[in-house]
Enzyme design. Structure first.
Site, mmCIF file in Angstrom:
data_model
loop_
_atom_site.group_PDB
_atom_site.id
_atom_site.type_symbol
_atom_site.label_atom_id
_atom_site.label_comp_id
_atom_site.label_asym_id
_atom_site.label_seq_id
_atom_site.Cartn_x
_atom_site.Cartn_y
_atom_site.Cartn_z
ATOM 1 N N GLN A 113 26.713 27.389 28.013
ATOM 2 C CA GLN A 113 25.877 26.311 27.484
ATOM 3 C C GLN A 113 25.740 26.486 25.967
ATOM 4 O O GLN A 113 26.033 27.546 25.419
ATOM 5 C CB GLN A 113 24.517 26.360 28.217
ATOM 6 N N GLU A 134 23.591 27.180 23.832
ATOM 7 C CA GLU A 134 22.839 28.269 23.191
ATOM 8 C C GLU A 134 23.428 29.647 23.453
ATOM 9 O O GLU A 134 22.883 30.645 22.983
ATOM 10 C CB GLU A 134 21.391 28.279 23.708
ATOM 11 N N LYS A 135 24.511 29.729 24.211
ATOM 12 C CA LYS A 135 25.007 31.049 24.610
ATOM 13 C C LYS A 135 26.083 31.566 23.645
ATOM 14 O O LYS A 135 26.567 30.833 22.790
ATOM 15 C CB LYS A 135 25.527 31.003 26.044
ATOM 16 N N ASN A 136 26.475 32.823 23.831
ATOM 17 C CA ASN A 136 27.391 33.476 22.883
ATOM 18 C C ASN A 136 28.718 32.738 22.739
ATOM 19 O O ASN A 136 29.255 32.596 21.652
ATOM 20 C CB ASN A 136 27.693 34.908 23.338
ATOM 21 N N VAL A 137 29.267 32.343 23.887
ATOM 22 C CA VAL A 137 30.539 31.619 23.929
ATOM 23 C C VAL A 137 30.204 30.258 24.519
ATOM 24 O O VAL A 137 29.607 30.190 25.592
ATOM 25 C CB VAL A 137 31.539 32.360 24.845
#
Ligand SMILES: *Cc1c(COP(=O)(O)O)cnc(C)c1O
Length: 422
Positions: A202, A204-207
């Site tokens: 999603q 907001e995530k790292n990838v």
């Protein structure tokens, strides 16, 4: 006595007016993602299992995840929640089962369990905001079908005591590593400790691919079950997708939780940026922490393995929930990204969970004939988690921050602390 600087929230001058480029993988989106997306579009093959000029970007993404994490199998999905659903399905979790989840997590962890037909049982977190193995031990019953440790904000849970417990009891572990791809615990990537794990892609995530997820496991059978579940029980996976899955003589219905080729192409580029992303966030976090130093009344979140921290944020515990509220509001007014994670509340404070509501309210996991114990949720059931969640304030750390940005964050924290904690 030196008078404290007037806070922006009280009409003073904010430390920062230019917005900070806060974000994880999304902050690094660039020309390579654009080219990868265009290439898929031009191939006119947006579906992972067949198409006129299929580029097999989803297959390639799964292979790259396996290589990056050092694990045998990966299944890409449409979201992190979908990854949790497929993982629970792989484990065979269903009606009458209990699943132990932390009282502090994003609601998706709990939703996935409820939608699987199982009863979520809440356990305390400790000062690391990760699952407390001692409390998990107290929550296990003969109905416990899985335990879900959640690695919050690129910080590992204390996995050693938890794994010792679950192994001794023969209970599967599903790691919710949605927020923590690439972070490690004692040198090993999160998501490779449990029987199976879920990541989110999603925004907001790292990838990130905006939406997306991935299940990883070292277990061949769990892999095939998860892959079939995300594909209607094995619609294409068993035929077009490499001829896998037919060897399992245990048919079951599934859902469509499949990833698109567009998402996989973008996620593939983003995965390549992961090491640099983590390095940058870690370096910036260190800069900010060094500049802030030690402040009376601000207790740092415990890191079970400081070297494995992905560095995406800094959490401090203030003396009270009231102070946390004022601290976060004051820091935001200074122009610094700051939140009280999950509004400073345990996940079970969500009305739908607290009141045990599903869409129909007929039967379902909380009133399941297979689960005679009418489980009761109420505020106060995980008092330590409620206390910690209430007192926590979290400051985001962006990968693109320069020295000035880090200095501004640190100065604003010190400024707010000098007034709010006085
Ligand atoms: C983001 C997240 C999820 C769900 O991921 P989605 O891709 O938004 O469905 C699950 N668990 C945790 C802890 C998360 O942070």
């Amino acid at each position: 006595m030196r008078t404290a600087e007037k806070l922006a929230i009280d009409g003073g001058t904010p430390v920062r007016t230019a917005p900070l480029a806060y974000g994880r993988g999304a902050a690094l989106l660039g020309d390579e993602e654009r080219a990868a997306a265009l290439e898929v579009l031009e191939s006119r093959s947006l579906f992972r299992y067949y198409g006129p000029h299929l580029l097999r970007r989803t297959d390639a993404f799964e292979t790259a995840v396996c290589e990056r994490l050092g694990i045998a199998h990966a299944v890409a999905t449409s979201s992190g929640t979908a990854a949790l659903r497929a993982a629970l399905a792989a484990l065979g979790v269903g009606c009458g089962d209990e699943v132990v989840v932390p009282a502090f997590t994003f609601i998706a962890t709990v939703n996935a369990v409820v939608l699987a037909g199982a009863v979520p049982v809440f356990a305390e977190v400790d000062e690391s905001l990760g699952l407390d193995a001692a409390d998990v031990a107290a929550k296990l019953t003969e109905r416990t079908a899985a335990v879900i440790p959640v690695h919050i904000e690129n910080v590992a849970c204390e996995m050693e005591p938890l794994l010792a417990l679950t192994r001794a009891r023969g209970i599967p572990v599903l790691e919710d590593a949605a927020q923590s791809m690439g972070a490690t615990y004692h040198g090993r990537p999160l998501g490779t400790f449990g029987d199976i794990a879920a990541f989110s892609l999603q925004m907001e995530k790292n990838v990130t691919a905006g939406e997306g997820g991935v299940v990883v496991t070292g277990d061949e059978r769990l892999y095939v079950r998860a892959a079939r579940y995300q594909d209607q029980g094995g619609q294409f996976f068993t035929s077009h997708g490499g001829g896998r899955g037919g060897e399992l003589d245990e048919p079951f219905v599934g859902e469509n939780l499949r990833m698109t080729e567009l998402a996989a192409a973008i996620a593939g580029v983003q995965l390549g940026r992961l090491p640099a992303l983590l390095d940058a966030m870690r370096a910036n976090k260190t800069r900010i922490l060094d500049a802030v130093g030690t402040i009376d009344g601000l207790q740092r979140r415990r890191l079970p393995d400081p070297r494995g921290d992905g560095g995406s944020s800094i959490t401090w515990f203030t003396p009270s929930a009231d102070v946390a509220g004022r601290f976060a509001a004051a820091l935001l007014a200074e122009g610094i990204p700051c939140t009280r994670m999950y509004a400073g509340l345990p996940v079970y404070a969500t009305p739908a969970i607290l009141q045990r509501r599903t869409v129909s309210n007929k039967g379902g996991p909380w009133h399941c004939a297979e689960h005679p114990a009418q489980i009761d949720y109420h505020m106060g059931m995980c008092p330590r988690t409620e206390d910690l969640a209430g007192r926590a304030v979290t400051v985001g750390v962006g990968a693109p921050y320069d020295e000035q940005d880090c200095a501004d964050v640190a100065r604003a924290v010190s400024k707010v602390a000098s007034v709010v904690l006085a």
